[in-house]
Write an enzyme that holds these catalytic residues in place. Structure first.
Site, PDB file in Angstrom:
ATOM      1  N   CYS A   1       0.845  -1.204   0.000  1.00  0.00           N
ATOM      2  CA  CYS A   1       0.000   0.000   0.000  1.00  0.00           C
ATOM      3  C   CYS A   1       0.880   1.254   0.000  1.00  0.00           C
ATOM      4  O   CYS A   1       1.516   1.562  -0.985  1.00  0.00           O
ATOM      5  CB  CYS A   1      -0.965  -0.054   1.185  1.00  0.00           C
ATOM      6  SG  CYS A   1      -2.318   1.121   1.053  1.00  0.00           S
TER       7      CYS A   1
ATOM      8  N   HIS B   1      -3.461  -5.712   1.247  1.00  0.00           N
ATOM      9  CA  HIS B   1      -2.718  -5.893   2.500  1.00  0.00           C
ATOM     10  C   HIS B   1      -2.639  -7.360   2.920  1.00  0.00           C
ATOM     11  O   HIS B   1      -3.502  -7.820   3.678  1.00  0.00           O
ATOM     12  CB  HIS B   1      -3.395  -5.106   3.621  1.00  0.00           C
ATOM     13  CG  HIS B   1      -3.226  -3.633   3.502  1.00  0.00           C
ATOM     14  ND1 HIS B   1      -2.314  -2.921   4.250  1.00  0.00           N
ATOM     15  CD2 HIS B   1      -3.849  -2.718   2.716  1.00  0.00           C
ATOM     16  CE1 HIS B   1      -2.389  -1.635   3.942  1.00  0.00           C
ATOM     17  NE2 HIS B   1      -3.318  -1.487   3.008  1.00  0.00           N
TER      18      HIS B   1
ATOM     19  N   GLU C   1      -0.818  -8.604   5.142  1.00  0.00           N
ATOM     20  CA  GLU C   1      -0.630  -8.720   6.603  1.00  0.00           C
ATOM     21  C   GLU C   1      -1.946  -8.692   7.353  1.00  0.00           C
ATOM     22  O   GLU C   1      -1.986  -8.994   8.549  1.00  0.00           O
ATOM     23  CB  GLU C   1       0.327  -7.622   7.097  1.00  0.00           C
ATOM     24  CG  GLU C   1      -0.278  -6.243   7.321  1.00  0.00           C
ATOM     25  CD  GLU C   1      -0.476  -5.448   6.022  1.00  0.00           C
ATOM     26  OE1 GLU C   1      -0.474  -6.047   4.927  1.00  0.00           O
ATOM     27  OE2 GLU C   1      -0.664  -4.214   6.127  1.00  0.00           O
TER      28      GLU C   1
END
Lengths: 741, 223
Positions: free
Chosen positions: B85, B194, B196
């Site tokens: 990002c 994302h 994560e």
């Protein structure tokens, strides 16, 4: 212009002062003169005017709000109660959680993006000030009709402002509410909630102790924005004839706040502050007078040391500015070097602006000239208290005799049409258009978020301890019966916590009302506070703090009384939480709670232009049993969903739409069964093997239970009215994009 | 295996990226933007967030941070770098990856569970995936629309450097639905979604994201 020093004020006792323009009444001004034994200097006048405003002093609400203390139930969980920046509760395992909800209604109407953004910023600083890391936000919002032109001005701006600020801070937004009603046209409600977590030993308080300790202002520089935000903006009714109040709205810089948060947390971890206070409403006036009066009282401030964004600001403006992203800390001289070093690391401007003294006066000088010499308590806490007249309004007296009727669907075609109409109406329709503008994932601990019944956050990754938060209000019920409306809002909020498997622990509130100068409104307010205090006592939940927003009215039209009740709950293992969506075929659907025939205040009535006459009466003993039942039965529930706005029709639709798994349902008295909103009901889906256990639970807690159907298939079928999931989803999801692009 | 996670002022998903590294079995090492010391880590993640408030342009200020000098130099020698990002935005601003990320086509911030296809499983960060594997991980940004000129686009497609592509409805107007790309060598990868935030179903839509982090750990072990 020459400086209006204390000496000048003494020498010129008769100078005319603009106290009325600053929002002070004649008798309030006279009282200030009495306290000081002379006329105030212009700087003192500025301080008193903002601190004695309705927004800061709670002068109209104080006499009622003390019930929250008088009727407070005993609670071992309460670590810090009402009066500090936010209340703190013990959730076990050494963790303390703080949460608070505040309004930013007036600024958001004037300047939607900045108004809403700084609403988030302000509540986050309140939480940070307690020593906590902010971990989530929520935003209950209310607007005028969805198709009104002004709603199209304010709603997209408010949503973008909340997202723009909160997303940049890295705080997951777990939801809130979005409600449309005519009375909010011109008075949109923007309430912002923040929750934070810390260890017990890390709690910080707003106090200034220790002679010689330093007063440090840190964060953003002070500018001319937001001057008089709390007094001329938030404490008056809007009036089209007056000049625009746009300059009274603050401008937010979320990046500055993000680094301020990290900077503060590092400072807290190193144990470098004696006391701390954020600068929000009333800015430096508030921070200095509150810090000083919570300590021994003595403080000297050199105002010329305040770093300015605009060097032309006068001392009065510096004292009144509500520039955002600022904090004020009390630091021991031995620790100041370390403190300033951390600020430098985060590129945060920090300046020593004064020190704590052994006196009892707050003295402020500007380039050596004494411009403020006041007992700080008189500014911060000894503001006027009004016992405003209130009386039961005529509309209440007329309600019992009034009648109303709504169309009742009976045939399968009518049932289908009713559900599609209901679920596509703006109040019930899918809110993803709004919530997809908020980051719900950041921090990686969001277990539940919109459209679930409550937001849930994991607190500890090892033990899986977590908290759940919900905000609720039913303003139509509050209008019909504010006493019961407040009790019902608390009950609903608790139910939303309990359906997820969390145990309600504490309450915060944001009470949004019209003008306190109107006896009808004041009666609504008094009844609401009485109801909420009684309900908290009965359910054994402490009120940890709250916020009152008056003057939400345009001309003589006040908003519906809107007490937004936030409840915080705790769950020992977030992995065990119950979500609301139907997860698979072949589950049995059970409805806990009894259903009556009262359409008053329901969405269905609202959709037909009716408000009804008699609000439901709360039964908190039953609600308490239902909560117990939900907590004990939690391992049995594959999904659970509260019934509230839109009744069973809405809950069923939401449960099937979550994962696209249908249900087949049979109901008696179909119209009322589907559409009334009798409180105290919950719908659960369980494996067929749990049927007996469900009956056992219902009997044990004396709660009626009805099996209403089974899950599965690609449609929601109610008494033969078949609605395909596709069709239902289209109706549910198309409304917001159609309205707002 | 030590993987560095850089914190710029305004980084938000740094702790999340560190968590993902640890869940994958690695050791996460915090790196500070103001220091050029990479602390002997074997790979670096530039996390999501709004570094420097996204002022000027997203990533435009962060690219000049002292830590970036070391990262740019190391990457030229094959050091693995993942930009997520805002980290992807920093990589394009630093010219470590081509193209630019611009305002979403809908002009709104968009947070959604995004379906993606792994187009290239030969990069150091995607080697654990099957080619054409379909995954779901969160997408959340206001400026995620990948743009580049026709020549660059042809190069990225021709050289197989499109690493992940959006599936289903176009979320933001990216050219060729590009969600992530790599450099020619495959050690530098940037993507807008994302991973994560998709390492456990308790807090994310899937566990699909974890493979980005296990991929790099396996690559390092293989060396």
């Amino acid at each position: 212009m020459s400086l209006d020093t204390v000496a000048h004020a003494q020498a010129n006792p008769d100078s005319k002062q603009p106290y009325a323009e600053l929002g002070l009444k004649d008798d309030e001004y006279a009282h200030i003169k009495e306290i000081l034994g002379r006329r105030p200097t212009s700087s003192e006048l500025a301080m008193y005017s903002v601190m004695w405003s309705e927004h800061c002093s709670y002068k109209s609400s104080k006499v009622h709000l003390k019930q929250f203390g008088d009727k407070a139930p005993h609670s071992d969980a309460l670590l810090v109660g009402i009066g500090e920046n936010a209340g703190v509760v013990d959730i076990g395992q050494g963790y303390a959680v703080t949460f608070k909800i505040e309004s930013h209604n007036h600024p958001s109407f004037i300047e939607p993006y900045q108004g809403a953004a700084t609403g988030v910023g302000g509540i986050v600083r309140d939480i940070l000030t307690m020593g906590a890391r902010p971990i989530a936000v929520m935003d209950p919002l209310r607007f005028g009709p969805a198709d009104a032109p002004d709603t199209h001005r304010v709603l997209p701006g408010i949503v973008a402002g909340i997202g723009g600020y909160g997303n940049c801070l890295g705080l997951p937004n777990l939801g809130g509410e979005i409600v449309f009603d005519e009375t909010y046209a011109g008075n949109p409600l923007v309430n912002a909630l923040c929750v934070g977590v810390m260890r017990h030993e890390d709690i910080k308080l707003a106090k200034a102790h220790g002679t010689g300790n330093l007063v440090v202002l840190f964060g953003a520089k002070t500018g001319g924005d937001g001057i008089g935000g709390v007094s001329v903006l938030a404490s008056e009714t809007f009036n089209a004839a007056k000049p625009t109040k746009r300059p009274s709205v603050q401008v937010g810089d979320p990046f500055a706040e993000k680094v301020l948060i990290e900077c503060c947390l590092e400072i807290f971890a190193a144990d470098l502050v004696i006391g701390i206070q954020d600068l929000g409403g009333a800015g430096l006036s508030c921070a200095t007078s509150e810090l000083a009066s919570a300590g021994s009282g003595g403080m000297d401030i050199q105002l010329e040391k305040v770093p300015l964004r605009d060097p032309s600001l006068s001392p009065e403006e510096i004292l009144m500015s509500e520039s955002q992203e600022r904090m004020c800390a009390i630091v021991e001289p031995s620790k100041i070097k370390h403190f300033l070093g951390i600020c430098r690391k985060w590129d945060v401007t920090a300046t020593v602006i004064g020190e704590v003294t052994d006196g009892t006066r707050l003295n402020i000088t500007f380039n050596g000239d004494l411009i403020v010499d006041v007992p700080p308590r008189t500014v911060a806490h000894d503001g006027p208290v009004y016992n405003r007249p209130f009386a039961e309004p005529n509309y209440i007296k007329a309600l019992p005799g009034s009648s109303f009727s709504v169309p009742l669907p009976t045939t399968p075609a009518e049932i289908k049409a009713a559900i599609l109409k209901l679920m596509s109406s703006p109040n019930m329709a899918d809110k993803s258009w709004v919530t997809s503008q908020y980051d719900k994932y950041v921090q990686g601990n969001s277990v539940l978020a919109q459209p679930e019944d409550s937001g849930m956050i994991r607190i500890d990754e090892q033990t899986n301890l977590g908290v759940a938060i919900s905000t609720d209000a039913n303003a139509r019920w509050s209008y019909l019966n504010p006493y019961e409306g407040a009790k019902l809002a608390l009950a609903e909020s608790c139910r939303n916590i309990a359906v997820t498997g969390a145990k309600p622990l504490a309450v915060s509130n944001c009470l949004n009302f019209g003008s306190p100068e109107d006896p009808d409104v004041m009666w609504q307010f008094a009844e609401t506070v009485r109801g909420l205090a009684d309900a908290c006592l009965e359910l054994g939940l402490p009120v940890t703090g709250g916020n009152v927003s008056f003057y939400n009215q345009t001309g003589t039209v006040a908003i519906l009384p809107t007490p937004v009740i936030a409840v915080l709950g705790v769950i020992q293992d977030v992995r065990e939480r119950t979500p609301m969506g139907i997860s698979r075929d072949g589950l049995e659907l059970f409805l806990f709670g009894a259903t009556d025939q009262n359409f008053s205040g329901s969405e269905w009535a609202y959709l037909h232009g009716e408000l009804g006459n008699v609000a439901p009466l709360s039964d908190l003993a039953m609600e308490a049993r239902l909560i117990e039942l939900l907590l004990e039965g939690q391992p049995l529930f594959e999904s659970a969903h509260d019934l509230s706005n839109g009744g069973l029709a809405a809950s069923l639709s939401e449960m099937v739409l979550r994962h696209g798994i249908g249900a087949n349902v049979q109901l008696e008295s179909i119209a009322s069964a589907l559409l009334v909103e009798t409180p105290g009901r919950v719908l659960v889906a369980v494996d067929p093997s749990a049927t007996e256990a469900i009956s056992g639970l219902a009997a044990k807690f004396n709660i009626p239970v009805t099996k209403i159907g089974v899950t599965g298939g690609a449609e929601l079928n109610i008494n033969g009215a078949a609605i395909s999931i596709t069709e239902l989803r289209a109706a549910f999801t198309e409304t917001f994009p159609k309205l707002f692009g | 295996m030590k993987i560095g996670v850089v914190t710029f002022p305004g980084s938000l998903d740094d702790r999340d990226a560190a968590r993902a590294v640890e869940r994958a079995g690695g050791i996460a090492v915090p790196l500070w933007h103001g220091s050029d010391d990479l602390k002997e880590v074997q790979a670096v993640i530039l996390p999501g967030g709004f570094s420097y408030g996204d002022y000027l342009r997203c990533g435009a200020i962060s690219r000049f941070a002292p830590v970036m000098k070391s990262i740019i130099l190391a990457a030229e020698h094959g050091f693995p770098v993942l930009g997520i990002c805002n980290g992807f935005q920093v990589l394009t601003e630093a010219h470590m990856l081509p193209g630019a990320l611009t305002r979403n086509q809908g002009l709104h911030f968009l947070c959604t569970d995004q379906k993606l296809r792994i187009e290239n499983n030969e990069s150091m960060w995607t080697s654990g995936f099957e080619k054409n594997e379909e995954i779901v991980i969160p997408l959340k940004n206001g400026e995620g629309s990948f743009q580049c000129d026709d020549e660059t686009l042809a190069m990225l497609e021709g050289e197989g450097r499109v690493v992940v592509r959006y599936l289903g409805q176009d979320p933001n107007g990216s050219r060729n639905l590009i969600a992530g790309i790599s450099n020619a060598r495959g050690n530098v990868v940037g993507l807008m979604p994302h991973p994560e935030h998709a390492i456990e179903t308790l807090t994310g839509p899937s566990e699909d994201g974890l493979t980005f982090f296990t991929s790099i750990l396996h690559q390092m072990v293989g060396r």
